[in-house]
Design an enzyme around this catalytic site. Structure first.
Site, PDB file in Angstrom:
ATOM      1  N   ARG A 184       0.860  -1.203   0.000  1.00  0.00           N
ATOM      2  CA  ARG A 184       0.000   0.000   0.000  1.00  0.00           C
ATOM      3  C   ARG A 184       0.889   1.243   0.000  1.00  0.00           C
ATOM      4  NH1 ARG A 184      -1.697   0.501   6.430  1.00  0.00           N
ATOM      5  NH2 ARG A 184       0.415   0.134   7.190  1.00  0.00           N
ATOM      6  N   CYS A 221       1.917   6.085  -7.772  1.00  0.00           N
ATOM      7  CA  CYS A 221       2.546   7.304  -8.275  1.00  0.00           C
ATOM      8  C   CYS A 221       1.582   8.480  -8.077  1.00  0.00           C
ATOM      9  CB  CYS A 221       2.865   7.117  -9.756  1.00  0.00           C
ATOM     10  SG  CYS A 221       3.429   8.644 -10.506  1.00  0.00           S
ATOM     11  N   GLU A 225      -1.479   8.172   5.606  1.00  0.00           N
ATOM     12  CA  GLU A 225      -0.024   8.292   5.796  1.00  0.00           C
ATOM     13  C   GLU A 225       0.737   8.462   4.483  1.00  0.00           C
ATOM     14  OE1 GLU A 225       1.274   5.075   8.331  1.00  0.00           O
ATOM     15  OE2 GLU A 225       0.573   6.142  10.119  1.00  0.00           O
ATOM     16  N   CYS A 246       8.504   8.527  -6.036  1.00  0.00           N
ATOM     17  CA  CYS A 246       8.400   7.727  -7.264  1.00  0.00           C
ATOM     18  C   CYS A 246       9.361   8.335  -8.288  1.00  0.00           C
ATOM     19  CB  CYS A 246       6.968   7.780  -7.771  1.00  0.00           C
ATOM     20  SG  CYS A 246       6.760   7.062  -9.408  1.00  0.00           S
ATOM     21  N   CYS A 286       9.320   7.461 -11.742  1.00  0.00           N
ATOM     22  CA  CYS A 286       8.873   6.986 -13.055  1.00  0.00           C
ATOM     23  C   CYS A 286       9.095   8.096 -14.089  1.00  0.00           C
ATOM     24  CB  CYS A 286       7.398   6.594 -12.979  1.00  0.00           C
ATOM     25  SG  CYS A 286       6.300   8.009 -12.852  1.00  0.00           S
ATOM     26  N   CYS A 290       7.070  11.222 -13.308  1.00  0.00           N
ATOM     27  CA  CYS A 290       7.603  12.042 -12.207  1.00  0.00           C
ATOM     28  C   CYS A 290       8.867  12.769 -12.656  1.00  0.00           C
ATOM     29  CB  CYS A 290       7.912  11.169 -10.984  1.00  0.00           C
ATOM     30  SG  CYS A 290       6.417  10.659 -10.122  1.00  0.00           S
ATOM     31  N   GLU A 330      -4.510   7.864  15.163  1.00  0.00           N
ATOM     32  CA  GLU A 330      -4.217   6.453  15.462  1.00  0.00           C
ATOM     33  C   GLU A 330      -3.313   6.364  16.674  1.00  0.00           C
ATOM     34  OE1 GLU A 330      -2.546   4.102  12.288  1.00  0.00           O
ATOM     35  OE2 GLU A 330      -3.815   5.048  10.789  1.00  0.00           O
ATOM     36  N   TRP A 352       4.775  -4.410  14.440  1.00  0.00           N
ATOM     37  CA  TRP A 352       5.771  -4.140  13.397  1.00  0.00           C
ATOM     38  C   TRP A 352       7.104  -3.667  13.967  1.00  0.00           C
ATOM     39  CZ3 TRP A 352       6.503   1.040  14.107  1.00  0.00           C
ATOM     40  CH2 TRP A 352       5.401   1.798  14.560  1.00  0.00           C
ATOM     41  N   GLU A 374      -1.745  -7.639   9.779  1.00  0.00           N
ATOM     42  CA  GLU A 374      -1.997  -6.948  11.046  1.00  0.00           C
ATOM     43  C   GLU A 374      -2.925  -7.724  11.980  1.00  0.00           C
ATOM     44  OE1 GLU A 374      -2.854  -2.999   9.530  1.00  0.00           O
ATOM     45  OE2 GLU A 374      -0.773  -2.432   9.942  1.00  0.00           O
TER      46      GLU A 374
HETATM   47  C1  GAL Z   1      -0.257   3.007  10.709  1.00  0.00           C
HETATM   48  C2  GAL Z   1      -1.208   2.818   9.537  1.00  0.00           C
HETATM   49  C3  GAL Z   1      -2.333   1.858   9.875  1.00  0.00           C
HETATM   50  C4  GAL Z   1      -1.804   0.618  10.547  1.00  0.00           C
HETATM   51  C5  GAL Z   1      -0.992   1.034  11.759  1.00  0.00           C
HETATM   52  C6  GAL Z   1      -0.436  -0.127  12.544  1.00  0.00           C
HETATM   53  O1  GAL Z   1       0.954   3.519  10.317  1.00  0.00           O
HETATM   54  O2  GAL Z   1      -1.754   4.038   9.157  1.00  0.00           O
HETATM   55  O3  GAL Z   1      -3.050   1.528   8.703  1.00  0.00           O
HETATM   56  O4  GAL Z   1      -1.009  -0.092   9.652  1.00  0.00           O
HETATM   57  O5  GAL Z   1       0.083   1.823  11.340  1.00  0.00           O
HETATM   58  O6  GAL Z   1       0.281   0.320  13.663  1.00  0.00           O
END
Ligand code: GAL
Length: 677
Positions: A120, A124, A159, A164, A166, A169, A314, A322, A362
């Site tokens: 994700r 471009c 986010e 890019c 290409c 660009c 968020e 992650w 996730e």
């Molecule tokens: C953010 C993102 C979310 C999700 C989250 C997980 O950076 O916008 O979609 O992936 O991290 O912590």
């Protein structure tokens, strides 16, 4: 809060939003789960959810065939249950059919190779096809939901980030340069292409910076970041115009990130109505106080982008999946970190994610509802507690953060320092240097605003701190001179006023245009090896200096501290210069936090800045932040603390009066307001 923009009435939500990313599109074959979601949302005190963020493949399963029926059902149910909607445009990830039919929507990486479908945030932003597809989708979405459901906010994409390279660009970059420079002659002059035979004789010879080609021309690197910022800004503008053509009253946001340097956020912020951002600190990794200082700085930066309250879009209710080590939030930390956002001006506590999916990358990321689907879990209770507290603190919504200290933080300066081949190669640590100063103030309960060099209005503040301002642009030296002469307190440091906005060095003494204000000139900068130190001798204390030590000469300023070692022992390391009605300080070497604290104590002793913690006696580890009339007393020490509250105060969290000695648990939080009458 209502405001007019181009005669439109913008309606920003009048309650604290509590909720998060909701992905019902992953559960369409489980209507029972979708019904249960609503029941659980009520229990958790959720009043808003963000829907549709990555739902393009469901919303337009085939080119030109839109399917909103599934979302209608969700949206209707949310509305009937009084849960507000943050409606996302799905431009953060495109469907497979689009990538297959129009490969130009996919990015080319820094080796100019076309990427394949997948992941994700990797399309471009220049591609006319992608822009048109997004515009059509956004228009359809807006038309469909206008009148059907009240939308609290538009959440544009997700986010934004990355580059890019290409052919589209590359061509757009050349056109952007033509527009900026007019002639190749001018570009060659300002890019200093006399060096290494870089001179361009045709626009078509210019390519984006890449390890395959040119990677070390700093002027070009800066322009590339400016161009990328411009592409992203125009993409967001295109999306905003599409949705607001139909729903002019609904404010637009996009979720920003911490310590992010791909784009200039002050520029992007002009394209949105409210700033929002995603915060994922590694709580519990050792020093929560240091971490909290960093998060506080990000909150204040976000608030400063538009000088307005922002949204925490968020955060995780428990853990992420992650990082190398994904630790649980300790008891109390979810409430504390949520209220920290509010203390610094947030109008929301939103989380990623509402419910864990069964698959995808996730599935093990924290969520309000886990795979067990239960509401009697620790995490669920923590979330419900935040929901309850947000209800209790509703009056805080209208309280505003006010600061008398301005710290200059500038993305162009950040880019320049990231790439400069000098001193500490690739490790100039600009953000960490800014944080040293920020943290001193934050721990002392002194509120701070940020501004970049272009937007800064120093005259609105009493103290201006300009850490490591390597680049001077936008006439900042004049602004700072005027500010000081008119009675302000200016604090500058090593490695300042060296290059202009083209990354060409100024000729003459440094810091450019400020030598008289500071009463010295900076002649050389020494880089210390890792582990190597020098000393700042200040009031009998010997404070550790690392990384960078600048050597000032012709010092007419008052010498407050001196270097303790090496061939420049005895040279001024901290100076104070009376300039007009004000004072200009200069710190030549880079201290640790303890040293910056000592320097700031010295500087602040001459000002009488208001401190939020004046009425709360506490030890290190407890921090007090003020928002309007409300004091947020936060315990980041990792252990219980005794604090002393002077005078009866009402604690909006504990719903009780507090006075005198008071015990705070580890990760404790009180939100205090003076009791009157
Ligand atoms: C953010 C993102 C979310 C999700 C989250 C997980 O950076 O916008 O979609 O992936 O991290 O912590």
């Amino acid at each position: 809060m209502e405001r007019t923009l181009n005669t439109r009435i913008m309606k920003v939500p009048r309650i604290f939003l509590h909720g998060g990313d909701y992905n019902p599109d992953q559960w369409l074959d489980r209507p029972d789960v979708l019904r249960e979601d609503i029941r659980l949302m009520h229990l958790a005190g959720i009043n808003a959810v963000s829907v549709g963020i990555f739902a393009w493949a469901r919303l337009e399963p085939e080119e030109g065939r839109y399917d909103f029926a599934w979302l209608d059902e969700i949206v209707d149910r949310l509305r009937e249950n009084g849960i507000g909607i943050v409606l996302a445009t799905p431009s953060g990830a495109r469907p497979a059919w689009m990538a297959q039919r129009y490969p130009e929507v996919l990015r080319c990486n820094e080796r100019f190779e076309r990427m394949h479908f997948g992941e994700r945030h990797n399309h471009c932003l220049t591609s006319p096809v992608y822009r048109e597809k997004v515009r059509q989708m956004d228009t359809e979405l807006a038309r469909h939901y206008a009148g059907r459901s009240p939308v609290l906010l538009w959440h544009i994409g997700n986010e934004f980030g990355g580059d890019c390279r290409c052919p589209l660009c590359t061509q757009a970059f050349r056109e952007w340069l033509m527009d900026k420079y007019g002639t190749l002659e001018e570009l060659n002059r300002r890019w200093w292409t006399g060096f290494w035979s870089q001179r361009y004789t045709e626009w078509s010879q210019i390519e984006p910076p890449s390890p395959m080609g040119e990677v070390s021309n700093p002027s070009m690197q800066l322009d590339w970041r400016r161009f990328e910022t411009c592409q992203c800004a125009s993409f967001i503008r295109m999306e905003r115009e599409a949705v607001q053509a139909v729903m002019p009253e609904v404010p637009v946001t996009t979720n920003l990130m911490e310590r992010f340097s791909d784009y200039d956020y002050f520029t992007l912020a002009r394209e949105i109505d409210v700033v929002s951002w995603d915060s994922y600190p590694t709580w519990g990794s050792g020093d929560d106080l240091a971490l909290a200082a960093n998060v506080a700085m990000q909150h204040d930066l976000m608030r400063s982008l538009k000088r307005k309250p922002f949204f925490l879009m968020e955060s995780t209710p428990s853990l992420v999946n992650w990082k190398p080590h994904n630790k649980l939030k300790r008891p109390g930390m979810h409430l504390l970190s949520s209220m920290q956002a509010v203390a610094h001006g947030s109008q929301s506590v939103m989380m990623f994610q509402w419910r864990k999916g069964r698959g995808g990358s996730e599935a093990f990321h924290g969520a309000v509802v886990s795979h067990d689907g239960r509401s009697d879990t620790r995490v669920f209770r923590d979330v419900a507690e935040v929901g309850q507290v947000l209800t209790n603190i509703q009056p805080v919504l209208d309280a505003r953060n006010q600061a008398q200290v301005l710290i200059l933080f500038d993305y162009e300066n950040l880019w320049a320092l990231e790439k400069v081949q000098a001193a500490q190669m690739g490790n100039m640590r600009y953000i960490d240097t800014v944080l040293l100063f920020y943290r001193s103030l934050w721990e002392r309960g002194i509120a701070v605003d940020f501004a970049d060099m272009e937007n800064a209005c120093p005259e609105k503040y009493r103290v201006v701190i300009a850490p490591m301002l390597f680049m001077f642009r936008g006439g900042i030296e004049e602004k700072l001179r005027r500010f000081t002469e008119q009675g302000g307190t200016l604090v500058t440091t090593f490695f300042s006023g060296i290059v202009d906005a083209d990354h060409l060095t100024f000729l003459g003494d440094a810091p450019h245009g400020l030598t008289e204000v500071l009463g010295l000139r900076a002649e050389e900068t020494d880089a210390l090896y890792p582990g190597e130190t020098n000393e700042l001798v200040l009031d009998g204390q010997r404070l550790c200096l690392r990384e960078l030590c600048e050597l000032p000469r012709e010092v007419t300023a008052e010498v407050v501290g001196r270097y303790g070692r090496d061939f420049y022992a005895g040279l001024p390391a901290l100076t104070r210069n009376a300039c007009g009605l004000g004072t200009a300080w200069y710190l030549a070497g880079k201290p640790d936090q303890e040293g910056v604290d000592a320097v700031m104590d010295r500087i602040l002793a001459e000002t009488d800045l208001p401190r939020a913690d004046a009425g709360v006696e506490h030890r290190t580890g407890v921090v007090v932040t003020v928002r309007g009339d409300y004091l947020f007393v936060q315990n980041y020490s990792g252990e219980p603390q005794q604090v002393r509250i002077n005078g009866p105060m009402w604690d909006l969290v504990g719903q009780r009066t507090v006075e005198g000695e008071c015990r705070m648990p580890a990760n404790g939080i009180m939100i205090l307001k003076e009791e009157r009458g």
